[in-house]
Design an enzyme around this catalytic site. Structure first.
Site, PDB file in Angstrom:
ATOM      1  N   ASP A  74       7.559  11.082  47.683  1.00 17.46           N
ATOM      2  CA  ASP A  74       8.828  10.350  47.660  1.00 17.46           C
ATOM      3  C   ASP A  74       9.136  10.023  46.206  1.00 17.46           C
ATOM      4  O   ASP A  74       8.397   9.276  45.557  1.00 17.46           O
ATOM      5  CB  ASP A  74       8.712   9.065  48.488  1.00 17.46           C
ATOM      6  CG  ASP A  74      10.081   8.489  48.835  1.00 17.46           C
ATOM      7  OD1 ASP A  74      11.081   8.987  48.299  1.00 17.46           O
ATOM      8  OD2 ASP A  74      10.137   7.538  49.634  1.00 17.46           O
ATOM      9  N   ASP A 116      14.932  14.018  47.812  1.00 16.90           N
ATOM     10  CA  ASP A 116      13.855  13.393  47.053  1.00 16.90           C
ATOM     11  C   ASP A 116      12.599  13.119  47.872  1.00 16.90           C
ATOM     12  O   ASP A 116      11.739  12.351  47.443  1.00 16.90           O
ATOM     13  CB  ASP A 116      14.351  12.064  46.461  1.00 16.90           C
ATOM     14  CG  ASP A 116      14.764  11.067  47.534  1.00 16.90           C
ATOM     15  OD1 ASP A 116      15.090  11.488  48.657  1.00 16.90           O
ATOM     16  OD2 ASP A 116      14.753   9.858  47.254  1.00 16.90           O
ATOM     17  N   GLU A 117      12.458  13.772  49.020  1.00 13.64           N
ATOM     18  CA  GLU A 117      11.350  13.434  49.916  1.00 13.64           C
ATOM     19  C   GLU A 117      10.925  14.665  50.698  1.00 13.64           C
ATOM     20  O   GLU A 117      11.770  15.438  51.163  1.00 13.64           O
ATOM     21  CB  GLU A 117      11.809  12.326  50.866  1.00 13.64           C
ATOM     22  CG  GLU A 117      10.749  11.761  51.763  1.00 13.64           C
ATOM     23  CD  GLU A 117      11.305  10.666  52.671  1.00 13.64           C
ATOM     24  OE1 GLU A 117      10.504  10.110  53.427  1.00 13.64           O
ATOM     25  OE2 GLU A 117      12.518  10.395  52.627  1.00 13.64           O
TER      26      GLU A 117
END
Length: 490
Positions: free
Chosen positions: A11, A105-106
């Protein structure tokens, strides 16, 4: 469930805000808030400095401004974020063929499938190396969680924030989860959490103590049974490399309700064009056109129409959305509009009937023109008076400078917009590789100031600022992704 902590969850830390801080040296270490800047805008992400004031994602922007009045408020630059995300996902795919992106973003990664880790020691080494690689390639930080399951790996990465690594040792899961809030478990949102709280259940340990039968009674067989298993740290969900896209859509929220029906039609047509752009970029076509309308009283209506075959034709999508709009009453005002396409396919089926009909119309028009006379091209048909064609002068569109977007000045080089209003725009001239730069103010119509594309956050050889020799980019070259998505947040 596996015996080694070889499922990794990455993350990125405050991704959008961190990217802006990396791009803008004057904002490093300061409160930064990204989102729609209008009165109905919401926060997309906030830097850790802004979070100390209570600002968080999905918060109304007006509330954020009251909590952190001195923060920098910027529109998102999704083009930049996607580029950085692709760099990060590329690093993950070097570790394993099984990478499951959840957002820009993960992502989850199955390290065992990639053959890079088979126990706690090797998994930790891979996680530390990944964090170092991300910093070297993007200049940003990410937090890593390692565990035997997806649920636990995600919990671990959350506990590792910011810029850390947490490994949950096999056998310690129940002790770790027990005192945590029920909200930590996947599928427990505010409504389920309140329902469990009214039943006297507030921690994961209390879910386990309540037993599966009680959970099923409270939440139903599927949800209750799944939640009970997760409370016992059981999670058999695999890392899935590819997720099928089910639909593509765009929507805009308006600062002021739209009452003019003509403008509503125009907005729907514009959204249809944007939707098709995304559809084509994803390499898809679709059969079902969906219109979403949120009215002045917050009531939300959806209408859909299914075509005979999949299409990525903007005209077809635009006309279908227009037909759907005719069935919606918008007289009281509209605060949100959206157009989507579902029933996706990897091919298009041309509407042969429509093509034949269009060909007939063109042929009929040509025959009519021939019957009217044999005048040469550019000459009036005999019996008619020539009319001189006069083009109406078109007023230039007002140049709008949104806070945070990149610009370039012929003399001062690359910079970004700090703010604008009253016919003036304030620009700070700096790059990701320079010290904090100076601030200058210009007329919004200054011909030497033009929008620019974002610079890479990390460059092997930082570009030299060449002032007037810098390449200029026209207004149409502003990151289309940023412009397309700002309205969606706003």
């Amino acid at each position: 469930m596996r015996s080694a902590p070889t499922i990794l969850h990455l993350d990125m830390d405050a991704f959008y805000a961190s990217a802006e801080q990396a791009a803008k040296p004057s904002l490093r270490g300061k409160a930064v808030v990204i989102g729609g800047l209008g009165p109905r805008g919401v926060v997309a992400t906030a830097s850790y400095e802004a979070r100390r004031f209570g600002v968080h994602s999905a918060m109304p922007m007006g509330q954020a401004r009251r909590l952190a009045p001195n923060a920098a408020y910027l529109v998102p630059r999704f083009g930049l974020y996607r580029e950085v995300s692709e760099q990060v996902m590329g690093l993950l795919r070097q570790l394993s063929p099984l990478v499951e992106p959840l957002s820009l973003d993960e992502a989850f990664v199955d390290l065992e499938a990639g053959g890079v880790a088979d126990d706690a020691e090797t998994a930790r080494a891979v996680g530390e190396r990944l964090r170092a690689d991300i910093r070297a390639v993007t200049g940003l930080t990410g937090s890593v969680g390692l565990a035997v399951s997806k649920m636990l790996a995600k919990i671990a990465s959350e506990e590792a924030k910011p810029d850390g690594l947490r490994l949950i040792a096999p056998g310690s899961e129940r002790a770790l989860l027990g005192p945590m809030s029920v909200r930590i478990l996947p599928g427990v949102g505010p409504a389920t959490g309140d329902h469990l709280r009214r039943a006297g259940i507030t921690t994961v340990e209390e879910i386990a103590e309540a037993g599966e039968d009680e959970l099923v009674r409270l939440l139903g067989k599927a949800h209750g049974g799944s939640l009970y298993g997760m409370a016992l740290a059981h999670d058999e969900r695999p890392v899935v490399a590819e997720r099928d896209t089910k639909s593509v859509s765009v929507e805009d929220t308006y600062d002021v309700d739209i009452h003019d029906r003509v403008r509503v039609r125009g907005e729907v047509a514009r959204l249809a064009e944007r939707c098709v752009q995304r559809l084509r970029a994803a390499g898809h076509s679709g059969r079902t056109i969906v219109l979403k309308v949120r009215r002045f009283d917050f009531s939300t209506l959806t209408r859909s129409e299914t075509l005979r075959g999949p299409t990525d034709d903007p005209g077809v999508v635009r006309e279908a959305a227009a037909r759907l709009l005719e069935s919606v009453d918008t007289t009281g005002g509209v605060r949100l509009l959206g157009v989507g396409v579902s029933g996706l396919a990897d091919y298009t089926q041309e509407d042969l009937f429509a093509q034949a009909q269009a060909a007939e119309v063109e042929a009929e028009a040509a025959l009519t023109a021939l019957a009217a006379g044999d005048g040469a091209e550019g000459e009036p048909v005999p019996g008619e008076q020539a009319v001189e064609s006069v083009e109406e002068p078109v007023a230039p569109a007002e140049r709008r400078w949104a806070a945070g977007l990149d610009v370039r000045h012929a003399e001062f080089g690359h910079g970004w917009v700090q703010g604008s209003g009253l016919g003036r725009v304030t620009v700070r001239f700096e790059t990701p590789y320079s010290p904090p730069g100076r601030v200058r103010t210009f007329r919004t119509e200054d011909p030497d100031l033009v929008p620019a594309e974002p610079l890479p956050l990390v460059a092997a050889e930082p570009p030299e600022e060449t002032g007037g020799a810098a390449t200029e980019v026209g207004l149409e070259a502003v990151s289309s992704a940023a412009r397309a998505e700002v309205g969606d947040l706003g």
